[in-house]
Design a protein around this motif. Structure first.
Motif, PDB file in Angstrom:
ATOM      1  N   UNK A 183       0.831  -1.208   0.000  1.00  0.00           N
ATOM      2  CA  UNK A 183       0.000   0.000   0.000  1.00  0.00           C
ATOM      3  C   UNK A 183       0.863   1.254   0.000  1.00  0.00           C
ATOM      4  N   UNK A 184       1.925   1.231   0.775  1.00  0.00           N
ATOM      5  CA  UNK A 184       2.834   2.379   0.843  1.00  0.00           C
ATOM      6  C   UNK A 184       3.541   2.579  -0.490  1.00  0.00           C
ATOM      7  N   UNK A 185       3.964   1.460  -1.088  1.00  0.00           N
ATOM      8  CA  UNK A 185       4.726   1.516  -2.345  1.00  0.00           C
ATOM      9  C   UNK A 185       3.918   2.162  -3.477  1.00  0.00           C
ATOM     10  N   UNK A 186       2.616   1.846  -3.539  1.00  0.00           N
ATOM     11  CA  UNK A 186       1.793   2.329  -4.647  1.00  0.00           C
ATOM     12  C   UNK A 186       0.751   3.368  -4.211  1.00  0.00           C
ATOM     13  N   UNK A 187       0.929   3.915  -2.995  1.00  0.00           N
ATOM     14  CA  UNK A 187       0.052   4.976  -2.477  1.00  0.00           C
ATOM     15  C   UNK A 187      -1.418   4.539  -2.543  1.00  0.00           C
ATOM     16  N   UNK A 188      -1.692   3.375  -1.948  1.00  0.00           N
ATOM     17  CA  UNK A 188      -3.037   2.822  -1.945  1.00  0.00           C
ATOM     18  C   UNK A 188      -3.684   2.989  -0.570  1.00  0.00           C
ATOM     19  N   UNK A 189      -5.012   3.012  -0.537  1.00  0.00           N
ATOM     20  CA  UNK A 189      -5.773   3.122   0.701  1.00  0.00           C
ATOM     21  C   UNK A 189      -5.948   1.734   1.336  1.00  0.00           C
ATOM     22  N   UNK A 190      -6.400   1.685   2.581  1.00  0.00           N
ATOM     23  CA  UNK A 190      -6.804   0.409   3.166  1.00  0.00           C
ATOM     24  C   UNK A 190      -8.072  -0.042   2.448  1.00  0.00           C
ATOM     25  N   UNK A 191      -8.346  -1.333   2.479  1.00  0.00           N
ATOM     26  CA  UNK A 191      -9.527  -1.839   1.787  1.00  0.00           C
ATOM     27  C   UNK A 191     -10.812  -1.342   2.456  1.00  0.00           C
ATOM     28  N   UNK A 192     -10.767  -1.164   3.773  1.00  0.00           N
ATOM     29  CA  UNK A 192     -11.944  -0.657   4.492  1.00  0.00           C
ATOM     30  C   UNK A 192     -12.290   0.757   4.031  1.00  0.00           C
ATOM     31  N   UNK A 193     -11.280   1.632   3.978  1.00  0.00           N
ATOM     32  CA  UNK A 193     -11.520   3.005   3.514  1.00  0.00           C
ATOM     33  C   UNK A 193     -11.928   3.022   2.045  1.00  0.00           C
ATOM     34  N   UNK A 194     -11.361   2.082   1.289  1.00  0.00           N
ATOM     35  CA  UNK A 194     -11.649   2.014  -0.144  1.00  0.00           C
ATOM     36  C   UNK A 194     -13.115   1.695  -0.398  1.00  0.00           C
ATOM     37  N   UNK A 195     -13.631   0.673   0.273  1.00  0.00           N
ATOM     38  CA  UNK A 195     -15.025   0.276   0.040  1.00  0.00           C
ATOM     39  C   UNK A 195     -15.980   1.359   0.523  1.00  0.00           C
ATOM     40  N   UNK A 196     -15.645   2.003   1.638  1.00  0.00           N
ATOM     41  CA  UNK A 196     -16.486   3.117   2.110  1.00  0.00           C
ATOM     42  C   UNK A 196     -16.516   4.243   1.082  1.00  0.00           C
ATOM     43  N   UNK A 197     -15.353   4.527   0.491  1.00  0.00           N
ATOM     44  CA  UNK A 197     -15.288   5.610  -0.500  1.00  0.00           C
ATOM     45  C   UNK A 197     -15.987   5.238  -1.806  1.00  0.00           C
ATOM     46  N   UNK A 198     -15.986   3.953  -2.164  1.00  0.00           N
ATOM     47  CA  UNK A 198     -16.687   3.537  -3.387  1.00  0.00           C
ATOM     48  C   UNK A 198     -18.181   3.808  -3.278  1.00  0.00           C
ATOM     49  N   UNK A 199     -18.692   3.774  -2.041  1.00  0.00           N
ATOM     50  CA  UNK A 199     -20.112   4.069  -1.829  1.00  0.00           C
ATOM     51  C   UNK A 199     -20.349   5.534  -1.474  1.00  0.00           C
ATOM     52  N   UNK A 200     -19.488   6.086  -0.635  1.00  0.00           N
ATOM     53  CA  UNK A 200     -19.784   7.397  -0.055  1.00  0.00           C
ATOM     54  C   UNK A 200     -18.637   8.393  -0.223  1.00  0.00           C
ATOM     55  N   UNK A 201     -18.018   8.401  -1.396  1.00  0.00           N
ATOM     56  CA  UNK A 201     -16.963   9.382  -1.673  1.00  0.00           C
ATOM     57  C   UNK A 201     -17.540  10.795  -1.579  1.00  0.00           C
TER      58      UNK A 201
END
Length: 681
Positions: A183-201
């Motif tokens: 995640x650090x290497x490719x500047x990715x979010x945690x999966x929990x934050x990711x799924x929340x943002x996919x619904x409620x960005x």
């Protein structure tokens, strides 16, 4: 990624507040049965309610503005139950007229000198907004600025569905499949934050970041499966070296009535290196139409025979199986016992063949999916070849492979597969490519004519027939359709050409004919008993009639580039100059582009890349048969760079052995459990 366990200790849907039996039934109709299904039920689009400055808004754009009401709203009724509400706002010192149709109830909510937020289409010239939504409470709340919109059915509305998803996300603990380092290497979010943002960005930026993280996670998980599966394919304990007789093989190659091309020799050497190694071969042989893949396959089959092994060749159609059998009998002579098994082989004849196969009296078995039936038992199969392999599902290929525990596998295709798809469909499968045509073959001259030039094309075809050559005429439809009245159908064209050339000179071939009828027509065409074969795309793969030098493709813009190229490859199979004429009057830019591309190149590898760009991976193969992964967010074409990165990261984990260390136990258990699921559908 619906087969990925996302939630630790998942709970039943029935525990969600506000979800009664009726709503539960509606969710089931939407294929939502678990809390994981619910949180992976992603929005189809997002309503952007971000407030903008009208001075910067484009004319006719959908805008959201905040303004002060400076006139009492009025409602005018007209027609039956129709109304028009008009209210004037002051928006950043701009006087704006707002109209709302069939929403008279808004009048009671609007207060003079109050502040409201309006969303609608901006007409710059009239200084007017044709409104569709009005928000109160001074301004749009942050959560409403970027609203998810879901596909719903009667019985559930957007807001309750959003509330249920939010409730589950608040209660659930999401598994984290990507390591912190990744995640650090490719500047990715945690999966929990990711799924929340996919619904409620809250904005486009956070949504794009979430999509990027989730797409990478899907691709990485898929590539882990592929890498591990291929590792197992190659490192089976039962894999053995194929100790073929190189002298006999060389003698066989020398006996062929033609010299192999350099590309064919290179492919044979690559395959032979695999056969000699103590691994299970797992190789793709791809080559353009007419490049000589069958001869390469024949040499490999003969090598297996010299080592005491049987071979199997599975093809998608009976016609192709019969043609392969005939050509291999010609190539082998009395060196190999070649047998053919299709659905048409029945009764005592079938039983005799199966007995011979089991007693090792058959060296090479060629057939359709009939080869994978339970009663087909080989004595000692050492090589399995599937031709046009993308037409078989993953499970069919797996069943054939399991006919022999240590079996070497060679996939063949005349549909050159773009590198991006080769990575996703075949993972790290070794690839041999034949990009060279046999000596003496001439490039097919391809041209494009509009429908009004049909008579001229007919004259061109007649000139070829007078030289003693033959021709194909291809149509997209079997019967006329009221939905596609402008598309020529094969029966009409067949009848018109019969009237033109004579009933005994023209044959008809299409998919609804019985296999015996198809075989009879193809046999007549092969024997030059008929001059013109009018057909649908059933002749696309494998049919070999060297005397055919003319191909007319009617309504060519109805086909994809790869199909057009496969059809074109039915001619140009001898030393005679061949022609392909595309008849089309495309009404779209895409159709025009396809025609231009076809006339510019005969390179199947280049065409496959262009076809993939234009149609996407699903249409390229015909998705349900192809074994392509059905990703929720990722797209193997648009995200091909990400796919390559995911492949490299997965390969490093597995090849270095890090994946088998304790910290990956949970992920490893999941991947191992679902190893044979080649897609996420």
């Amino acid at each position: 990624m619906s087969k990925v366990n996302l939630i630790e200790s998942p709970f039943p849907l029935s525990q969600i507040k506000g979800l009664g039996p009726k709503r539960l039934a509606v969710l089931n109709e939407l294929n939502i049965y678990t809390v994981e299904d619910l949180i992976l039920y992603l929005p189809t689009r997002y309503e952007d309610n971000t407030v903008i400055d009208l001075n910067e808004a484009e004319d006719q754009a959908t805008v959201t503005v905040v303004g002060e009401v400076y006139s009492t709203p009025t409602v005018a009724f007209f027609g039956r139950n129709k109304s028009k509400l008009t209210v004037h706002l002051m928006v950043n010192n701009i006087a704006v007229k707002c109209t709302f149709f069939n929403q008279p109830y808004l009048k009671k909510k609007i207060e003079l000198h109050g502040t409201v937020t309006v969303k609608g289409k901006w007409d710059r010239r009239k200084q007017e907004i044709n409104g569709n939504r009005m928000f109160f409470n001074q301004q749009v709340t942050e959560s409403a600025q970027f609203e998810p919109v879901y596909r719903i059915k009667e019985g559930i509305k957007q807001k309750p569905l959003r509330d249920m998803i939010r409730q589950v996300l608040d209660q659930a603990t999401i598994h984290e499949w990507l390591s912190a380092e990744l995640r650090e290497k490719y500047k990715l979010e945690t999966l929990e934050n990711t799924i929340k943002a996919l619904h409620f960005a809250t904005d486009k930026s956070s949504l794009l970041k979430a999509r990027r993280t989730y797409a990478f996670t899907e691709l990485f998980m898929f590539e882990l499966r592929m890498q591990w599966l291929n590792r197992l394919e190659k490192t089976s304990d039962e894999a053995i070296e194929v100790d073929y007789d190189i002298n006999l093989v060389k003698h066989f190659i020398d006996s062929l009535p033609f010299e192999l091309t350099d590309a064919q020799k290179h492919s044979v050497n690559e395959i032979f290196r695999d056969l000699k190694a103590p691994i299970r071969m797992h190789r793709l042989l791809q080559g353009d139409v007419g490049s000589g893949k069958t001869v390469v396959a024949a040499i490999c089959m003969y090598a297996l025979k010299t080592a005491g092994f049987q071979s199997a060749l599975m093809v998608p159609t009976e016609i192709l199986a019969e043609q392969h059998a005939e050509s291999l009998v010609d190539i082998f002579g009395d060196r190999m016992n070649v047998a053919l098994l299709t659905g048409s082989v029945k009764g005592k004849k079938r039983q005799l063949l199966l007995d011979q196969l089991n007693n090792n009296e058959v060296d090479c078995l060629i057939g359709t999916h009939a080869l994978i039936q339970d009663d087909v038992k080989f004595n000692n199969v050492g090589l399995v070849i599937t031709d046009e392999q993308h037409r078989f599902g993953v499970n069919q290929r797996q069943l054939l492979r399991e006919k022999g525990a240590m079996t070497n596998v060679l996939f063949m295709t005349a549909t050159p597969i773009p590198r991006t798809l080769a990575i996703s469909v075949f993972g790290e499968m070794d690839v041999s490519s034949i990009k060279q045509l046999p000596k003496g073959r001439k490039a097919i001259i391809t041209s494009w004519s509009k429908h009004e030039a049909y008579e001229s094309v007919l004259n061109q075809m007649t000139a070829e027939l007078k030289k003693g050559r033959q021709a194909y005429v291809i149509c997209p439809l079997i019967e006329s359709s009221e939905h596609l009245e402008d598309v020529q159908n094969v029966v009409e064209l067949y009848e018109s050409l019969q009237a033109y050339y004579g009933t005994d000179k023209v044959g008809l071939l299409h998919g609804k004919m019985h296999s015996d009828e198809k075989d009879e027509v193809m046999q007549k065409f092969s024997n030059h008993e008929i001059d013109v074969l009018v057909s649908t795309t059933v002749v696309e793969v494998g049919v070999n009639v060297p005397n055919a030098t003319f191909m007319m493709i009617y309504d060519a813009d109805r086909f994809g580039l790869s199909t057009l190229h496969q059809l074109r490859g039915r001619v140009g199979r001898s030393e005679h100059q061949s022609y392909c004429v595309l008849i089309a009057s495309p009404k779209t830019e895409t159709g025009i582009e396809r025609m231009n591309i076809m006339t510019q190149t005969t390179d199947g590898f280049e065409l496959s890349e262009r076809d993939l760009e234009m149609r996407g991976p699903g249409d390229f193969f015909g998705v349900k048969q192809s074994g392509l992964p059905d990703f929720l967010v990722a797209n193997v074409v648009e995200d091909y760079k990400m796919l390559e990165v995911a492949r490299d990261e997965a390969a490093e984990l597995i090849q270095t052995g890090v994946f088998f260390e304790p910290q990956y136990q949970t992920l490893r258990s999941f991947i191992e459990k679902n190893l044979l699921y080649m897609s996420f559908d």
